[in-house]
Design an enzyme around this catalytic site. Structure first.
Site, PDB file in Angstrom:
ATOM      1  N   MET A  44      55.556  16.690  72.835  1.00  0.00           N
ATOM      2  CA  MET A  44      54.851  15.543  72.626  1.00  0.00           C
ATOM      3  C   MET A  44      55.914  14.500  73.531  1.00  0.00           C
ATOM      4  O   MET A  44      56.307  13.338  73.287  1.00  0.00           O
ATOM      5  CB  MET A  44      54.995  15.024  71.277  1.00  0.00           C
ATOM      6  CG  MET A  44      53.924  15.297  70.411  1.00  0.00           C
ATOM      7  SD  MET A  44      54.109  14.926  68.635  1.00  0.00           S
ATOM      8  CE  MET A  44      55.364  16.228  68.020  1.00  0.00           C
ATOM      9  N   THR A  89      52.818  28.983  68.648  1.00  0.00           N
ATOM     10  CA  THR A  89      53.203  27.560  69.046  1.00  0.00           C
ATOM     11  C   THR A  89      52.912  27.356  70.483  1.00  0.00           C
ATOM     12  O   THR A  89      53.134  28.014  71.361  1.00  0.00           O
ATOM     13  CB  THR A  89      54.395  27.319  68.189  1.00  0.00           C
ATOM     14  OG1 THR A  89      54.609  25.901  68.460  1.00  0.00           O
ATOM     15  CG2 THR A  89      55.350  28.012  69.169  1.00  0.00           C
ATOM     16  N   ILE A  91      55.605  24.120  62.929  1.00  0.00           N
ATOM     17  CA  ILE A  91      56.347  23.563  64.200  1.00  0.00           C
ATOM     18  C   ILE A  91      55.662  22.141  64.420  1.00  0.00           C
ATOM     19  O   ILE A  91      54.516  22.226  64.946  1.00  0.00           O
ATOM     20  CB  ILE A  91      56.430  24.446  65.414  1.00  0.00           C
ATOM     21  CG1 ILE A  91      57.085  25.859  64.722  1.00  0.00           C
ATOM     22  CG2 ILE A  91      56.877  23.694  66.622  1.00  0.00           C
ATOM     23  CD1 ILE A  91      57.869  26.255  65.903  1.00  0.00           C
ATOM     24  N   ASP A 102      41.730  19.614  62.993  1.00  0.00           N
ATOM     25  CA  ASP A 102      42.013  18.264  63.916  1.00  0.00           C
ATOM     26  C   ASP A 102      41.788  18.584  65.435  1.00  0.00           C
ATOM     27  O   ASP A 102      41.298  19.738  65.693  1.00  0.00           O
ATOM     28  CB  ASP A 102      43.243  17.491  63.636  1.00  0.00           C
ATOM     29  CG  ASP A 102      44.450  18.826  63.565  1.00  0.00           C
ATOM     30  OD1 ASP A 102      44.558  19.776  64.390  1.00  0.00           O
ATOM     31  OD2 ASP A 102      45.396  18.526  62.823  1.00  0.00           O
ATOM     32  N   LYS A 127      41.978  12.703  65.583  1.00  0.00           N
ATOM     33  CA  LYS A 127      41.695  11.372  66.112  1.00  0.00           C
ATOM     34  C   LYS A 127      40.371  10.892  66.121  1.00  0.00           C
ATOM     35  O   LYS A 127      39.290  11.690  66.519  1.00  0.00           O
ATOM     36  CB  LYS A 127      42.299  11.396  67.459  1.00  0.00           C
ATOM     37  CG  LYS A 127      43.734  11.091  67.713  1.00  0.00           C
ATOM     38  CD  LYS A 127      43.882  10.433  69.090  1.00  0.00           C
ATOM     39  CE  LYS A 127      45.638  10.810  69.195  1.00  0.00           C
ATOM     40  NZ  LYS A 127      45.909  11.204  70.507  1.00  0.00           N
ATOM     41  N   GLY A 171      48.440  25.374  67.088  1.00  0.00           N
ATOM     42  CA  GLY A 171      49.815  25.983  67.287  1.00  0.00           C
ATOM     43  C   GLY A 171      50.191  26.743  65.813  1.00  0.00           C
ATOM     44  O   GLY A 171      49.513  27.471  65.275  1.00  0.00           O
TER      45      GLY A 171
HETATM   46  N1  SAH Z   1      51.723  22.625  65.742  1.00  0.00           N
HETATM   47  C1  SAH Z   1      51.444  22.389  67.029  1.00  0.00           C
HETATM   48  C2  SAH Z   1      52.186  21.173  67.920  1.00  0.00           C
HETATM   49  C3  SAH Z   1      51.639  19.892  67.398  1.00  0.00           C
HETATM   50  S1  SAH Z   1      52.311  18.580  67.841  1.00  0.00           S
HETATM   51  C4  SAH Z   1      52.142  23.810  67.762  1.00  0.00           C
HETATM   52  O1  SAH Z   1      52.780  24.628  67.118  1.00  0.00           O
HETATM   53  O2  SAH Z   1      52.054  23.806  68.799  1.00  0.00           O
HETATM   54  C5  SAH Z   1      51.388  18.141  69.440  1.00  0.00           C
HETATM   55  C6  SAH Z   1      52.139  18.667  70.737  1.00  0.00           C
HETATM   56  O3  SAH Z   1      51.978  20.117  70.927  1.00  0.00           O
HETATM   57  C7  SAH Z   1      51.297  18.055  72.058  1.00  0.00           C
HETATM   58  O4  SAH Z   1      51.736  16.904  72.100  1.00  0.00           O
HETATM   59  C8  SAH Z   1      51.854  19.149  73.112  1.00  0.00           C
HETATM   60  O5  SAH Z   1      53.381  18.863  73.363  1.00  0.00           O
HETATM   61  C9  SAH Z   1      51.871  20.299  72.321  1.00  0.00           C
HETATM   62  N2  SAH Z   1      50.738  21.376  72.308  1.00  0.00           N
HETATM   63  C10 SAH Z   1      49.688  21.502  71.557  1.00  0.00           C
HETATM   64  N3  SAH Z   1      48.774  22.161  71.944  1.00  0.00           N
HETATM   65  C11 SAH Z   1      48.948  22.357  73.417  1.00  0.00           C
HETATM   66  C12 SAH Z   1      48.630  23.312  74.541  1.00  0.00           C
HETATM   67  N4  SAH Z   1      47.500  23.697  74.494  1.00  0.00           N
HETATM   68  N5  SAH Z   1      49.007  23.025  75.740  1.00  0.00           N
HETATM   69  C13 SAH Z   1      50.209  22.250  75.897  1.00  0.00           C
HETATM   70  N6  SAH Z   1      50.805  21.586  74.781  1.00  0.00           N
HETATM   71  C14 SAH Z   1      50.343  21.790  73.714  1.00  0.00           C
END
Ligand code: SAH
Length: 507
Positions: A174, A120, A95, A37, A59, A91
């Site tokens: 988020m 993450t 999480i 995604d 999306k 990430g």
């Molecule tokens: N599984 C992912 C989180 C997914 S939820 C993880 O472990 O990181 C999506 C949220 O992750 C986004 O709204 C933001 O808050 C955060 N996020 C993901 N990638 C990011 C990035 N490169 N920089 C800042 N925030 C990020």
């Protein structure tokens, strides 16, 4: 019945490709199906093997996400078809990544699966802003929270008043849409309104942006700075350290977009140098190099290899494609025979030596004329059989030069260079839309390639107009001839000199 394939739920890290685990990379390289995604770096898809099926479930253009159940159905269906499936998530999968739900579904359907953790976003944000999530002096606990209220109400809404003092450092995912409310509730819940807050958007990527503020001012600061999702909000004393320990955004070329116009095969070295200084690099592949198909003359040359006294390679590409052809025909390196070897340019010679053959002659200056003259000065080539291995361009000067020494010259074109089609290229589309800060040129042929593709590189009105930097006088002359103004020229005519010129120009 087909044995079901295994599904790997894999964390791709926050964006920087260097933060993908070795295990994740190996799985991406070998899987049959890759389901990904928008938070997983799109460059990861380039690691897949030929024939791997790529399924995008992020999306859509109309902003509707593919329903979770449908994604799970895809995983199940592909596994049942015997495919090895990588479900790649930004990430870490566990999480806020719904990895739990996907694993439960696979377990329920009795399908084999494995989990591979990833870095993450909060950890990426902290490291790339120099923000210690724990510290002996002021933080001994960390908490990951989501600020997003799930529209389907599957996730329980967080009571930020209660969460306020749950840990010294709070990492809120988020949370951008609800930031004013979240900040207010944290203050209500007992966090001092002067508590430092860091916000990190697109962490670990060249487009990372961050700011440090306080709980009662952060919502306003984010709005003023124009920061948005995806971002992590980090609340706690640790956030102030980002101002002194930040290293990522302080690199010399951070935030600059630089176009590299070399051929795709050769772009890597310059790209690596620029990326290490923080630049976002767009590689425009102007020229495509392919192996030339075999014809009668190829067969003739390889049948008579032993009859040549000299072989001349004019480029590293020539060496590569010559030995591809040679290796397909012969099992034994001794079939190469006893011919002596001359090369135009040190990198060509290095490519020959990599084949474990010693080079007998390399002229000081890397031109065809110099090679012919130099060789004739030290040797008589009269009635000698000379094989010139080349591409489909620029060999006449060499052949003529050798023939003045009465050599008998055969030319074997082993590769072709052609303009690549930039209409469909994603980097070119990005350039047309956003432009860049700097265009780099490292050879006259790259300038020509660029000029020839001008129509496919027309920038939008709002795009940033780039400055043009050249590696040396010959390249600059070619630029002027094509009407490209030279904004800077490297003082030393190599890649390091080019990088220095860029830093000086932008500094
Ligand atoms: N599984 C992912 C989180 C997914 S939820 C993880 O472990 O990181 C999506 C949220 O992750 C986004 O709204 C933001 O808050 C955060 N996020 C993901 N990638 C990011 C990035 N490169 N920089 C800042 N925030 C990020």
């Amino acid at each position: 019945m087909i044995e079901p394939g295994k599904v790997y739920l894999v964390g791709a890290g926050p964006g920087d490709l260097g933060l993908v685990t070795v295990k994740a990379k190996a799985l991406i390289e070998t899987c049959d199906v890759l389901v990904y995604d928008y938070l997983a770096n799109p460059a990861l898809t380039a690691w897949t093997k030929r024939g791997c099926e790529l399924i995008y479930v992020g999306k859509q253009p109309n902003h509707h996400a593919i329903p979770q159940e449908e994604i799970e159905n895809i995983l199940v269906e592909k596994a049942h078809a015997g495919k090895s499936v990588v479900r790649l998530k930004g990430g870490d999968p566990f999480i806020f990544g719904r990895g739990g739900e996907e694993a439960e579904r696979l377990a329920k359907d009795g399908l084999p699966f494995e989990l591979v953790p990833g870095v993450t976003a909060a950890l990426g944000s902290a490291a790339y802003t120099g923000l210690p999530l724990t510290h002996r002096d002021y933080s001994s606990s960390v908490c990951f929270l989501t600020g997003h209220e799930n529209p389907e109400k599957h996730t329980p809404r967080i009571d930020f008043k209660k969460a306020a003092t749950a840990a010294d450092t709070l990492c809120i995912y988020m949370g951008m849409g609800q930031l004013p409310r979240i900040a207010a509730e944290l203050i209500e819940g007992g966090r001092d309104k002067a508590t430092p807050v860091a916000v990190v958007q697109w962490a670990t990527l060249p487009r990372q942006r961050s700011l440090v503020s306080t709980l009662n001012e952060v919502a306003q600061a984010v709005e003023t700075a124009g920061l948005g999702a995806p971002a992590v909000v980090i609340v706690g004393e640790a956030a102030t350290r980002a101002e002194t320990l930040g290293w990522f955004e302080s690199r010399q070329l951070f935030g600059k977009r630089i176009v590299v116009t070399r051929n795709r095969e050769r772009a890597g070295e310059l790209t690596a140098k620029l990326t290490a200084l923080g630049a976002e690099v767009l590689e425009l592949p102007l020229i495509k190099v392919d192996e030339a198909p075999d014809g009668d003359e190829t067969d003739g040359v390889f049948r008579e290899l032993h009859a040549y006294q000299w072989v001349i390679f004019t480029s590293a590409n020539g060496v590569r494609y010559f030995f591809d052809k040679f290796n397909r025909r012969f099992k034994d390196l001794r079939d190469f025979g006893g011919m002596r070897i001359a090369c135009v340019g040190k990198s060509t010679a290095a490519a020959v030596e990599a084949q474990r053959l010693m080079v007998d002659f390399v002229p000081e200056k890397a031109t065809a004329e110099e090679l012919a003259e130099g060789l004739l000065r030290s040797e008589s080539l009269e009635h000698q059989n000379v094989l010139v291995v080349s591409g489909n361009r620029n060999r006449d000067a060499l052949v003529k030069g050798l023939e003045t020494g009465l050599a008998i010259v055969d030319v074997l074109p082993v590769y072709r260079t052609e303009l690549s089609d930039l209409r469909e290229d994603p980097a070119a589309a990005d350039f047309r839309e956003h432009g860049a800060d700097v265009l780099t040129f490292t050879s006259a042929s790259a300038v020509e390639g660029f000029a020839a593709q001008a129509r496919n590189l027309q920038m939008a009105e709002s795009a940033t107009r780039p400055k043009a930097v050249s590696i040396g006088p010959q390249t600059s002359a070619a630029m002027k001839a094509k009407g490209i103004p030279v904004d800077a020229e490297a003082a030393t005519h190599n890649l390091d000199g080019l990088v220095e010129a860029i830093i000086k120009l932008l500094g």
